[in-house]
Motif scaffolding. Structure first.
Motif, PDB file in Angstrom:
ATOM      1  N   GLN A  92      44.782  42.713  25.296  1.00  0.00           N
ATOM      2  CA  GLN A  92      44.629  41.955  24.059  1.00  0.00           C
ATOM      3  C   GLN A  92      45.063  40.502  24.256  1.00  0.00           C
ATOM      4  O   GLN A  92      45.801  39.926  23.449  1.00  0.00           O
ATOM      5  N   LEU A  93      44.566  39.933  25.355  1.00  0.00           N
ATOM      6  CA  LEU A  93      44.781  38.532  25.678  1.00  0.00           C
ATOM      7  C   LEU A  93      43.454  37.795  25.594  1.00  0.00           C
ATOM      8  O   LEU A  93      42.380  38.396  25.749  1.00  0.00           O
ATOM      9  N   ALA A  94      43.497  36.490  25.390  1.00  0.00           N
ATOM     10  CA  ALA A  94      42.292  35.684  25.463  1.00  0.00           C
ATOM     11  C   ALA A  94      41.755  35.725  26.891  1.00  0.00           C
ATOM     12  O   ALA A  94      42.530  35.783  27.857  1.00  0.00           O
ATOM     13  N   THR A  95      40.443  35.686  27.024  1.00  0.00           N
ATOM     14  CA  THR A  95      39.838  35.720  28.358  1.00  0.00           C
ATOM     15  C   THR A  95      40.325  34.547  29.195  1.00  0.00           C
ATOM     16  O   THR A  95      40.626  34.694  30.389  1.00  0.00           O
ATOM     17  N   SER A  96      40.423  33.369  28.586  1.00  0.00           N
ATOM     18  CA  SER A  96      40.871  32.186  29.329  1.00  0.00           C
ATOM     19  C   SER A  96      42.308  32.349  29.809  1.00  0.00           C
ATOM     20  O   SER A  96      42.658  31.921  30.921  1.00  0.00           O
ATOM     21  N   THR A  97      43.146  32.995  29.007  1.00  0.00           N
ATOM     22  CA  THR A  97      44.539  33.233  29.409  1.00  0.00           C
ATOM     23  C   THR A  97      44.602  34.195  30.584  1.00  0.00           C
ATOM     24  O   THR A  97      45.369  33.990  31.544  1.00  0.00           O
ATOM     25  N   THR A  98      43.783  35.228  30.528  1.00  0.00           N
ATOM     26  CA  THR A  98      43.733  36.200  31.625  1.00  0.00           C
ATOM     27  C   THR A  98      43.216  35.536  32.896  1.00  0.00           C
ATOM     28  O   THR A  98      43.759  35.760  33.982  1.00  0.00           O
ATOM     29  N   GLU A  99      42.172  34.736  32.775  1.00  0.00           N
ATOM     30  CA  GLU A  99      41.618  34.042  33.944  1.00  0.00           C
ATOM     31  C   GLU A  99      42.646  33.115  34.570  1.00  0.00           C
ATOM     32  O   GLU A  99      42.723  32.997  35.798  1.00  0.00           O
ATOM     33  N   SER A 100      43.458  32.468  33.736  1.00  0.00           N
ATOM     34  CA  SER A 100      44.507  31.581  34.255  1.00  0.00           C
ATOM     35  C   SER A 100      45.544  32.362  35.057  1.00  0.00           C
ATOM     36  O   SER A 100      45.961  31.934  36.149  1.00  0.00           O
ATOM     37  N   ALA A 101      45.953  33.514  34.551  1.00  0.00           N
ATOM     38  CA  ALA A 101      46.918  34.337  35.273  1.00  0.00           C
ATOM     39  C   ALA A 101      46.333  34.827  36.589  1.00  0.00           C
ATOM     40  O   ALA A 101      47.023  34.832  37.629  1.00  0.00           O
ATOM     41  N   ILE A 102      45.077  35.206  36.587  1.00  0.00           N
ATOM     42  CA  ILE A 102      44.430  35.681  37.813  1.00  0.00           C
ATOM     43  C   ILE A 102      44.288  34.547  38.824  1.00  0.00           C
ATOM     44  O   ILE A 102      44.475  34.755  40.034  1.00  0.00           O
ATOM     45  N   ARG A 103      44.002  33.330  38.343  1.00  0.00           N
ATOM     46  CA  ARG A 103      43.939  32.175  39.263  1.00  0.00           C
ATOM     47  C   ARG A 103      45.287  31.962  39.940  1.00  0.00           C
ATOM     48  O   ARG A 103      45.346  31.646  41.141  1.00  0.00           O
ATOM     49  N   THR A 104      46.370  32.127  39.201  1.00  0.00           N
ATOM     50  CA  THR A 104      47.709  31.970  39.783  1.00  0.00           C
ATOM     51  C   THR A 104      47.945  33.007  40.878  1.00  0.00           C
ATOM     52  O   THR A 104      48.454  32.688  41.963  1.00  0.00           O
ATOM     53  N   LEU A 105      47.560  34.241  40.619  1.00  0.00           N
ATOM     54  CA  LEU A 105      47.725  35.306  41.616  1.00  0.00           C
ATOM     55  C   LEU A 105      46.853  35.048  42.840  1.00  0.00           C
ATOM     56  O   LEU A 105      47.275  35.309  43.975  1.00  0.00           O
ATOM     57  N   ARG A 106      45.674  34.528  42.614  1.00  0.00           N
ATOM     58  CA  ARG A 106      44.792  34.194  43.749  1.00  0.00           C
ATOM     59  C   ARG A 106      45.392  33.049  44.566  1.00  0.00           C
ATOM     60  O   ARG A 106      45.353  33.063  45.797  1.00  0.00           O
ATOM     61  N   TYR A 107      45.925  32.042  43.880  1.00  0.00           N
ATOM     62  CA  TYR A 107      46.496  30.876  44.557  1.00  0.00           C
ATOM     63  C   TYR A 107      47.614  31.288  45.499  1.00  0.00           C
ATOM     64  O   TYR A 107      47.758  30.740  46.600  1.00  0.00           O
ATOM     65  N   HIS A 108      48.399  32.279  45.100  1.00  0.00           N
ATOM     66  CA  HIS A 108      49.517  32.741  45.923  1.00  0.00           C
ATOM     67  C   HIS A 108      49.105  33.819  46.924  1.00  0.00           C
ATOM     68  O   HIS A 108      49.968  34.370  47.630  1.00  0.00           O
ATOM     69  N   GLY A 109      47.815  34.114  46.996  1.00  0.00           N
ATOM     70  CA  GLY A 109      47.320  35.066  47.991  1.00  0.00           C
ATOM     71  C   GLY A 109      47.653  36.509  47.701  1.00  0.00           C
ATOM     72  O   GLY A 109      47.558  37.362  48.586  1.00  0.00           O
ATOM     73  N   ILE A 110      48.019  36.797  46.455  1.00  0.00           N
ATOM     74  CA  ILE A 110      48.400  38.167  46.104  1.00  0.00           C
ATOM     75  C   ILE A 110      47.167  39.031  45.881  1.00  0.00           C
ATOM     76  O   ILE A 110      47.148  40.222  46.225  1.00  0.00           O
ATOM     77  N   ILE A 111      46.127  38.430  45.308  1.00  0.00           N
ATOM     78  CA  ILE A 111      44.888  39.163  45.048  1.00  0.00           C
ATOM     79  C   ILE A 111      43.679  38.311  45.401  1.00  0.00           C
ATOM     80  O   ILE A 111      43.781  37.094  45.570  1.00  0.00           O
ATOM     81  N   GLU A 112      42.531  38.964  45.514  1.00  0.00           N
ATOM     82  CA  GLU A 112      41.223  38.322  45.477  1.00  0.00           C
ATOM     83  C   GLU A 112      40.487  38.882  44.275  1.00  0.00           C
ATOM     84  O   GLU A 112      40.575  40.080  43.995  1.00  0.00           O
ATOM     85  N   ALA A 113      39.783  38.012  43.558  1.00  0.00           N
ATOM     86  CA  ALA A 113      39.001  38.457  42.399  1.00  0.00           C
ATOM     87  C   ALA A 113      37.527  38.275  42.712  1.00  0.00           C
ATOM     88  O   ALA A 113      37.074  37.164  42.996  1.00  0.00           O
ATOM     89  N   ARG A 114      36.788  39.371  42.664  1.00  0.00           N
ATOM     90  CA  ARG A 114      35.355  39.352  42.906  1.00  0.00           C
ATOM     91  C   ARG A 114      34.651  39.906  41.673  1.00  0.00           C
ATOM     92  O   ARG A 114      35.286  40.211  40.672  1.00  0.00           O
ATOM     93  N   TYR A 115      33.336  40.056  41.757  1.00  0.00           N
ATOM     94  CA  TYR A 115      32.593  40.583  40.621  1.00  0.00           C
ATOM     95  C   TYR A 115      32.970  42.044  40.388  1.00  0.00           C
ATOM     96  O   TYR A 115      32.724  42.908  41.232  1.00  0.00           O
ATOM     97  N   ARG A 116      33.601  42.309  39.262  1.00  0.00           N
ATOM     98  CA  ARG A 116      34.036  43.648  38.869  1.00  0.00           C
ATOM     99  C   ARG A 116      34.825  44.329  39.975  1.00  0.00           C
ATOM    100  O   ARG A 116      34.715  45.524  40.211  1.00  0.00           O
ATOM    101  N   GLN A 117      35.662  43.535  40.621  1.00  0.00           N
ATOM    102  CA  GLN A 117      36.464  44.074  41.714  1.00  0.00           C
ATOM    103  C   GLN A 117      37.662  43.167  41.973  1.00  0.00           C
ATOM    104  O   GLN A 117      37.563  41.944  41.933  1.00  0.00           O
ATOM    105  N   PHE A 118      38.806  43.798  42.225  1.00  0.00           N
ATOM    106  CA  PHE A 118      40.011  43.072  42.632  1.00  0.00           C
ATOM    107  C   PHE A 118      40.491  43.673  43.952  1.00  0.00           C
ATOM    108  O   PHE A 118      40.581  44.898  44.085  1.00  0.00           O
ATOM    109  N   VAL A 119      40.781  42.805  44.906  1.00  0.00           N
ATOM    110  CA  VAL A 119      41.360  43.231  46.167  1.00  0.00           C
ATOM    111  C   VAL A 119      42.824  42.809  46.150  1.00  0.00           C
ATOM    112  O   VAL A 119      43.145  41.620  46.063  1.00  0.00           O
TER     113      VAL A 119
END
Length: 243
Positions: free
Chosen positions: A202-229
């Motif tokens: 129940q978060l805004a999509t933009s807020t979720t995308e921002s959090a995911i960008r932070t995780l990607r920046y730190h190399g914790i995850i990769e975000a792909r189409y309907r997939q997270f590594v």
């Protein structure tokens, strides 16, 4: 693509129930209790991505998820328009449609986010099985209680910062629906999109995308189409537990 009955995959050919995620219904069954299900001659059914399981008022089945990921949406204030929804993800080893065991007309919108293999069972047959085998009933009740507690920890902490909440959900999905990659240091979560994650928390999509960008920046995850590594599940758990 319509769902298909896997004639070659009757439940007696499905092995490895004990390897399902910790705390799930199937993982809690002993070898003897699993044999009881095998003797029921149930057959698996495969659903395509984006196909819906029939968990509506006219359906008479419960479903054990063998593999895959589904999204469940409940509408406590009624459907339609901008009615709020409660979104949850369920994966292998879990039983869905459980409310039908006590309220046959219950309904929940259940959508397959990946190719999904389920084991359908008629409600009246499953209730009879539970009555005859108290240990199977206990395994189901314990799995539902464990799932409820997990839901509280993962989805309901609305006062926590978005980064912690997104991290907690991704760590939870890595544990419950994640598939180990070809390397031992990564886990793939297939199915949920960033919009699905936002809806569940129940978060805004933009807020979720921002959090995911932070995780990607730190190399914790990769975000792909309907997939997270996930490269570092422990880092996600650490972020989720931060105060």
């Amino acid at each position: 693509m319509p769902s298909t009955v896997d004639d070659a995959r009757s439940i007696d050919l499905l092995l490895g129930h004990e390897d399902k995620p910790e705390g799930s219904f199937l993982q809690r069954l002993s070898a003897a209790e699993w044999r009881v299900l095998m003797e029921a001659k149930l057959r698996s059914r495969t659903f395509a991505r984006d196909e819906r399981l029939r968990v509506g008022p006219d359906d008479r089945n419960v479903y054990i998820i063998w593999e895959g990921v589904v999204r469940q949406d409940r509408f406590p204030l009624g459907e339609g328009g901008s009615a709020p929804a409660l979104t949850r993800f369920r994966g292998g080893g879990q039983l869905v449609g459980e409310a039908k065991l006590i309220a046959p007309c219950s309904a929940v919108l259940t959508t397959c986010l990946t190719r999904t293999v389920v084991i359908p069972c008629r409600v009246r047959h499953f209730n009879a099985l539970l009555a005859r085998w108290p240990k199977i009933q206990l395994a189901l009740l314990c799995s539902l209680e464990d799932r409820s507690r997990s839901d509280e920890r993962v989805y309901a902490m609305t006062t926590r910062p978005p980064l912690e909440r997104v991290s907690g959900l991704l760590a939870h999905l890595a544990d419950t629906v994640g598939v180990p990659g070809p390397r031992t240091d990564c886990t793939t979560i297939a199915g949920p999109s960033q919009k699905d994650i936002a809806a569940a928390l129940q978060l805004a999509t933009s807020t979720t995308e921002s959090a995911i960008r932070t995780l990607r920046y730190h190399g914790i995850i990769e975000a792909r189409y309907r997939q997270f590594v996930i490269h570092d599940v422990d880092a996600l758990r650490h972020l989720a537990a931060r105060h």
